[in-house]
Write a protein that holds these residues in place. Structure first.
Motif, PDB file in Angstrom:
ATOM      1  N   ALA A 172       0.830  -1.208   0.000  1.00 25.24           N
ATOM      2  CA  ALA A 172       0.000   0.000   0.000  1.00 25.24           C
ATOM      3  C   ALA A 172       0.863   1.256   0.000  1.00 25.24           C
ATOM      4  O   ALA A 172       0.601   2.196  -0.757  1.00 25.24           O
ATOM      5  N   LEU A 173       1.899   1.274   0.827  1.00 22.77           N
ATOM      6  CA  LEU A 173       2.779   2.438   0.869  1.00 22.77           C
ATOM      7  C   LEU A 173       3.491   2.644  -0.463  1.00 22.77           C
ATOM      8  O   LEU A 173       3.621   3.774  -0.934  1.00 22.77           O
ATOM      9  N   LYS A 185      -4.623   0.030 -11.867  1.00 18.80           N
ATOM     10  CA  LYS A 185      -4.254  -1.376 -11.667  1.00 18.80           C
ATOM     11  C   LYS A 185      -3.338  -1.514 -10.458  1.00 18.80           C
ATOM     12  O   LYS A 185      -3.512  -2.411  -9.622  1.00 18.80           O
ATOM     13  N   GLU A 186      -2.377  -0.623 -10.319  1.00 18.52           N
ATOM     14  CA  GLU A 186      -1.455  -0.672  -9.183  1.00 18.52           C
ATOM     15  C   GLU A 186      -2.195  -0.406  -7.869  1.00 18.52           C
ATOM     16  O   GLU A 186      -1.951  -1.074  -6.868  1.00 18.52           O
ATOM     17  N   LEU A 238      -6.174  -0.641  -2.547  1.00 15.73           N
ATOM     18  CA  LEU A 238      -6.505   0.725  -2.171  1.00 15.73           C
ATOM     19  C   LEU A 238      -7.739   1.240  -2.888  1.00 15.73           C
ATOM     20  O   LEU A 238      -8.348   2.211  -2.450  1.00 15.73           O
ATOM     21  N   VAL A 239      -8.096   0.619  -4.013  1.00 15.53           N
ATOM     22  CA  VAL A 239      -9.321   0.968  -4.715  1.00 15.53           C
ATOM     23  C   VAL A 239     -10.071  -0.301  -5.089  1.00 15.53           C
ATOM     24  O   VAL A 239      -9.477  -1.370  -5.249  1.00 15.53           O
ATOM     25  N   GLU A 240     -11.374  -0.146  -5.188  1.00 14.54           N
ATOM     26  CA  GLU A 240     -12.240  -1.231  -5.634  1.00 14.54           C
ATOM     27  C   GLU A 240     -12.905  -0.767  -6.916  1.00 14.54           C
ATOM     28  O   GLU A 240     -13.063   0.440  -7.137  1.00 14.54           O
ATOM     29  N   SER A 241     -13.280  -1.707  -7.748  1.00 11.35           N
ATOM     30  CA  SER A 241     -13.940  -1.344  -8.994  1.00 11.35           C
ATOM     31  C   SER A 241     -15.249  -2.106  -9.143  1.00 11.35           C
ATOM     32  O   SER A 241     -15.396  -3.212  -8.633  1.00 11.35           O
ATOM     33  N   GLN A 260      -6.957   2.741   6.592  1.00 21.07           N
ATOM     34  CA  GLN A 260      -7.141   2.726   8.039  1.00 21.07           C
ATOM     35  C   GLN A 260      -6.294   1.628   8.679  1.00 21.07           C
ATOM     36  O   GLN A 260      -5.680   1.835   9.722  1.00 21.07           O
ATOM     37  N   ALA A 261      -6.233   0.467   8.044  1.00 19.01           N
ATOM     38  CA  ALA A 261      -5.401  -0.624   8.559  1.00 19.01           C
ATOM     39  C   ALA A 261      -3.925  -0.249   8.492  1.00 19.01           C
ATOM     40  O   ALA A 261      -3.147  -0.582   9.393  1.00 19.01           O
ATOM     41  N   MET A 262      -3.532   0.458   7.434  1.00 22.80           N
ATOM     42  CA  MET A 262      -2.144   0.878   7.299  1.00 22.80           C
ATOM     43  C   MET A 262      -1.774   1.883   8.393  1.00 22.80           C
ATOM     44  O   MET A 262      -0.710   1.784   9.009  1.00 22.80           O
TER      45      MET A 262
END
Length: 119
Positions: free
Chosen positions: A9-10, A54-55, A61-64, A81-83
């Motif tokens: 995620a980072l 895509k990344e 981090l995103v949903e489609s 939030q988890a991060m």
């Protein structure tokens, strides 16, 4: 959150275009927005946006959501939030009640943006 997921995620957010896309999706809110609107708002070519989405999707981090010929993208706030929880779990030596709330946004300088167009 596991370390590998936090790193993914980072890493995804450590790029100016992906960070801008994610921040725009957060701004839009839970209804999300079609890819074309993201491209228009941020001035990105479709192929470039597709690569970055895509990344962000790979990092969860995103949903489609497929909507006929279009795809709607939505920020996955749960991952961020988890991060943040992962990064702050040992805050103040394991006594988080002593730390300043981490979810309080700091004031940001004004940034000129393109006006949003109706979707």
């Amino acid at each position: 959150m596991e370390t590998k997921a936090a790193l993914k995620a980072l890493s995804a957010l450590a790029h100016d275009t992906r960070l801008a896309v994610y921040r725009y999706l957060v701004e839009v809110g839970p209804e999300g927005v079609h890819a074309g609107a993201i491209a228009e708002r941020l001035g990105l070519p479709g192929a470039t946006l597709s690569f970055h989405l895509k990344e962000l999707s790979h990092a969860e981090l995103v949903e489609s959501q497929q909507e006929g010929r279009f795809v709607r993208y939505i920020a996955n706030l749960t991952t961020v939030q988890a991060m943040v929880a992962y990064l702050t779990e040992t805050c103040c030596g394991g006594r988080p009640e002593m730390c300043v709330p981490v979810a309080t946004p700091l004031p940001l300088p004004m940034v000129k943006r393109k006006p949003a167009r109706p979707q």
